[in-house]
Write a protein that holds these residues in place. Structure first.
Motif, short mmCIF file in Angstrom:
data_model
loop_
_atom_site.label_atom_id
_atom_site.label_comp_id
_atom_site.label_asym_id
_atom_site.label_seq_id
_atom_site.Cartn_x
_atom_site.Cartn_y
_atom_site.Cartn_z
N MET A 140 0.82 -1.21 0.00
CA MET A 140 0.00 0.00 0.00
C MET A 140 0.86 1.26 0.00
SD MET A 140 -3.35 0.82 2.30
CE MET A 140 -2.56 0.98 3.87
N PHE A 141 2.03 1.17 0.62
CA PHE A 141 2.88 2.37 0.69
C PHE A 141 4.08 2.28 -0.24
CE2 PHE A 141 0.54 2.56 4.75
CZ PHE A 141 -0.12 3.76 4.49
N SER A 142 3.97 1.42 -1.26
CA SER A 142 5.03 1.39 -2.26
C SER A 142 4.49 2.00 -3.55
CB SER A 142 5.49 -0.06 -2.44
OG SER A 142 5.74 -0.30 -3.79
N SER A 143 5.14 3.07 -4.00
CA SER A 143 4.57 3.87 -5.11
C SER A 143 4.53 3.08 -6.41
CB SER A 143 5.36 5.16 -5.27
OG SER A 143 6.72 4.85 -5.45
N GLU A 144 5.30 2.01 -6.50
CA GLU A 144 5.32 1.21 -7.73
C GLU A 144 4.14 0.24 -7.78
OE1 GLU A 144 8.38 1.66 -9.72
OE2 GLU A 144 8.15 3.32 -8.30
N ASP A 145 3.53 0.01 -6.65
CA ASP A 145 2.59 -1.12 -6.58
C ASP A 145 1.23 -0.82 -7.19
OD1 ASP A 145 2.60 -3.90 -4.97
OD2 ASP A 145 0.56 -3.06 -4.99
N LEU A 146 0.63 -1.88 -7.73
CA LEU A 146 -0.72 -1.80 -8.29
C LEU A 146 -1.71 -1.22 -7.27
CD1 LEU A 146 -2.90 -2.79 -10.39
CD2 LEU A 146 -2.82 -5.01 -9.24
N ARG A 147 -1.49 -1.53 -5.99
CA ARG A 147 -2.44 -1.13 -4.94
C ARG A 147 -1.91 0.00 -4.08
NH1 ARG A 147 -2.71 -6.56 -5.69
NH2 ARG A 147 -4.76 -7.33 -6.36
N HIS A 148 -1.03 0.85 -4.67
CA HIS A 148 -0.50 1.99 -3.94
C HIS A 148 -1.65 2.85 -3.39
CE1 HIS A 148 1.71 6.07 -3.99
NE2 HIS A 148 2.07 5.40 -2.91
N LEU A 149 -1.67 3.05 -2.08
CA LEU A 149 -2.68 3.88 -1.40
C LEU A 149 -4.12 3.41 -1.63
CD1 LEU A 149 -1.20 7.47 -1.88
CD2 LEU A 149 -0.66 5.76 -0.12
N TYR A 150 -4.29 2.12 -1.87
CA TYR A 150 -5.64 1.61 -2.10
C TYR A 150 -6.24 1.05 -0.80
CZ TYR A 150 -9.54 -1.01 -3.99
OH TYR A 150 -10.80 -1.49 -4.24
#
Ligand SMILES: [Zn+2]
Ligand SMILES: [Zn+2]
Length: 760
Positions: A125-135
């Motif tokens: 959730m807190f990795s800006s690269e991730d599909l689910r960033h801040l989701y």
């Protein structure tokens, strides 16, 4: 489990096929992916599927012993396996291993409880690269909501409130990839295919920073949230909720952040950080940075850590969106008051429409999302007592985990009491306590009671044959029980309290029970609450009790402890003190006259004795919420103290007159109030210990159940436990259900189930 012993030590045929039946909390916890990966690693063929009884596995190959060992020892994080049965079946030469579609049917399995977001998901959730960033709605097989989003078993997406969200290509890929953490994760979602929040985090935090109150839809219902450091905001929340003094809980980012406000032992930290994430009552520090109106006049403060991804996003936004994940474990300033959104003692709000209707007067901003909550579930509340956690309220994170009974009971539905109600359903050797329902005294809570009965019976697929309720004829829950038309067992309140301890500890034989609480309907309709019982099977006898106290005005005396103090002073011939201390009460003379006439209601309630003592030493004359006065009295105690000869025991009645005479003469300074509170606790501990010792000698029973709301008082509980232990009497207390009326339904179920077995 005894699996390995069932396989012959050697001589397994070269090609063998075994069918395993696995029962317990095995659906929705990554059990099938785990089995798949295990079979794959060991090059076994076969299949795994969920069904109504749990998980069924067939494996075929040459390394079945290795499979068995690892099946037992490498269980997924959230699985709670109760039994595994196995049988040899003919090999069929099937190639490969597959996860098969679930089979429906009668439900004999369990849905897991709701679990806090896991480390892996937080990292994403807190990795800006991730599909689910801040989701805010990410989850995986190791974490996320379960009970609150599930309609029925088997636990499949179609039976959850995620049914309407079709998986996107990326999520679908993970869902079908046996190597992925989200393999068959039923509620999985991402920003492109999953639920959405109605407002931006920026807007939410701006509202809170401006002193506003936000209604936020969480896991088990809506919360009302404001800045815990903003005194005006907390006061506004109190006004709008119409809640005078009843304490609020706070949410801090992590234990390091919470340590500023409360002291946290290692054991307490592990409860706060557990996957269940209850609210834990911890002792306050000297810190004054929080609003003084959060838990006024109390020594403890309820603390919880974030558990929904959304909660972490609140802190992230409040901190100005820090990079990476290092900030998650550092002490941070933001701290919120987080309280259930349940206007005016009604049940928690869960629906979006319902929120707009019921919360618009309470909140400045209502934030919802489109993932439905299917059953309202409050936060659980715990407190450390005698070195281990005890429940004050059992709900999210724990429901529907069953209590294992030591015996089989016929299917029983127990409806609880009146306050802090829960219901209980038994299935075989298991008792399922519902989540906290609340005080069943209005139409809304009564509706919630009915909802909970329906939901629990349907998710457990139980058709009750017996129903149990309290002996009190006027409780709504008792009327509900009558309306079912089933054979009805009415359990005396304090009997049910102690029977709940017997259920938890699987005691069938004779047992002493000390039940201390506020009020319960006695065998002849008397007001009981300080009872020593002897239990055996489904029966009990009353061996002793706390001396009766005049309770002028009945129910009013529970709200206005000064009435009890005036009554005591009148009985002790201390008209001088009544005139000196209570003449400002317009009703003082009338109360005095009523007690003098001998016509006042009487009660053996321990809770009322607490109230009387507190008023007598000038702590307070009013209970603004249930249990307040007793909590304030406890907060004054450094250590319980024993005076000379302050109690007496005659024919099973514990008399405290001399204690009260001593307390009446204490001046009302803080120092003397502390002395009075210490004497009161010390005398109760010593007197009850002797009452129990006496009964143990007489009956030859040296096991004693301690139950009732008064045992949430740590000084009393721990003092009595150590006094009894020193006398070689074994005290048993609640660990799995609340000691207050929240645990009553479990005891009722045991009594009714045993009664019915006897009659067969
Ligand atoms: Zn996760
Ligand atoms: Zn997706």
């Amino acid at each position: 489990m005894q699996l390995q012993s069932r396989l012959p030590e050697s001589n397994l045929p070269a090609l063998t096929r075994i069918r395993f039946r696995v029962r317990g909390i095995v659906q929705g916890v990554g059990f099938r992916p785990f089995v798949y990966q295990l079979a794959d690693a060991l090059k076994l063929s076969g299949w795994v599927r969920n069904d109504a009884e749990g998980v069924l596995i067939e494996v075929e190959g040459t390394n079945l012993r290795g499979f068995l060992i690892r099946l037992e020892t490498e269980l997924p994080l959230l699985a709670d396996v109760r039994s595994i049965e196995s049988e040899f079946i003919p090999a069929d030469g099937q190639a490969g291993f597959e996860v098969r579609e679930s089979l429906g049917g009668a439900a004999g399995t369990m849905i897991g409880a709701d679990v806090t977001v896991c480390e892996d998901c937080l990292q994403e959730m807190f990795s800006s690269e991730d599909l689910r960033h801040l989701y805010p709605f990410l989850n995986c097989t190791n974490c996320g909501p379960r009970y609150t989003i599930t309609r029925a078993v088997p636990y499949d997406r179609a039976n959850t409130s995620m049914a309407d969200f079709a998986l996107c290509e990326a999520c679908e890929g993970e869902y079908h990839n046996p190597a992925d953490r989200r393999f068959h994760a039923q509620p999985t979602a991402c920003p492109s295919c999953g639920p959405q929040l109605s407002h931006s985090l920026e807007e939410i935090i701006q509202t809170i920073n401006a002193g506003g109150i936000v209604a936020l839809k969480g896991i088990g219902g809506f919360h009302l949230i404001c800045d815990a450091r903003d005194d005006a905001a907390v006061k506004r929340l109190r006004e709008r909720k119409n809640r005078d003094a009843k304490p609020f809980a706070i949410m801090a980012l992590n234990t390091h952040s919470a340590e500023r406000f409360v002291s946290i032992s290692a054991a307490e930290a592990s409860i706060l950080e557990s996957k269940e994430r209850p609210i834990l009552l911890c002792d306050k520090t000297e810190d004054t940075s929080l609003s003084g109106t959060i838990a006024p006049d109390l020594s403890a403060l309820g603390v919880m850590l974030p558990y929904a991804p959304l909660h972490y996003l609140l802190f992230h936004e409040a901190l100005g969106r820090p990079e990476g994940t290092g900030w998650l474990n550092a002490p941070q300033d933001p701290v919120f008051v987080v309280t259930s959104a349940n206007p005016g003692g009604e049940p928690l709000v869960i629906g979006n429409e319902e929120a707009r209707f019921r919360l618009s007067q309470l909140a400045d901003l209502i934030v919802d999302h489109n993932r439905d909550i299917l059953i309202r579930t409050d936060d659980s509340v715990m407190r450390m007592i005698a070195g281990a956690p005890a429940f004050i309220r059992r709900a999210r994170g724990f429901t529907p985990v069953p209590v294992e009974l030591g015996e089989d009971l016929p299917p029983t539905l127990a409806l609880g009491g009146h306050l802090k109600s829960t219901i209980c359903v038994t299935r075989g050797r298991e008792a399922f306590l519902s989540q906290h329902i609340g005080d069943v005294e209005n139409a809304e809570t009564y509706g919630f009671l009915r909802e909970t009965v329906d939901h629990l019976l349907s998710t457990l697929d139980v058709k009750p044959e017996i129903v149990a309720c309290d002996l009190h004829p006027d409780f709504l829950s008792s009327r509900f029980a009558e309306e079912t038309g089933l054979p009805l067992v009415r359990a005396q309140h304090h009997h049910a309290h102690c029977a709940a301890v017997a259920a938890e500890h699987q005691i069938e034989g004779p047992l002493l029970g000390l039940a201390l609480d506020g009020y319960g309907y006695g065998q002849k309709g008397e007001a009981w609450g300080g009872e020593l019982l002897r239990l055996e099977g489904a029966n009990f006898q009353r061996l002793g009790h706390l001396a009766n106290l005049a309770a002028p005005g009945g129910d009013k005396a529970a709200l206005e402890p000064w009435r009890l103090a005036v009554g005591l002073l009148e009985q002790q011939g201390r008209g001088d003190l009544i005139a000196e201390r209570f003449s400002f009460q317009p009703m003082a003379d009338a109360v005095r006259a009523l007690v003098g006439s001998g016509h006042a209601t009487e009660t053996s309630s321990c809770g009322r004795h607490f109230d009387a003592a507190a008023s007598l030493i000038g702590v307070t004359d009013y209970n603004r919420y249930e249990g307040e006065v007793a909590m304030r009295l406890e907060a004054l105690v450094d250590a319980p103290m024993l005076g000379e000869n302050l109690w007496s025991l005659r024919e099973g009645v514990l008399d405290l007159s001399r204690l009260y005479a001593r307390l009446a003469d204490l001046p009302h300074t803080l120092k003397d109030q502390k002395l009075g509170a210490a004497l009161f606790h010390g005398t109760l501990i010593d007197g009850f210990a002797e009452l129990i010792r006496h009964a143990a000698d007489k009956t030859g029973v040296s096991l004693v159940a301690l139950s009732g709301g008064c045992f949430l008082n740590r000084v009393l509980s721990e003092g009595l436990i150590s006094a009894l232990t020193e006398s070689n009497i074994t005290p048993l207390i609640h660990r799995q259900v609340p000691t207050n009326d929240g645990g009553l339904s479990l005891g009722q179920a045991l009594i009714a189930g045993r009664t019915s077995k006897m009659e067969l």
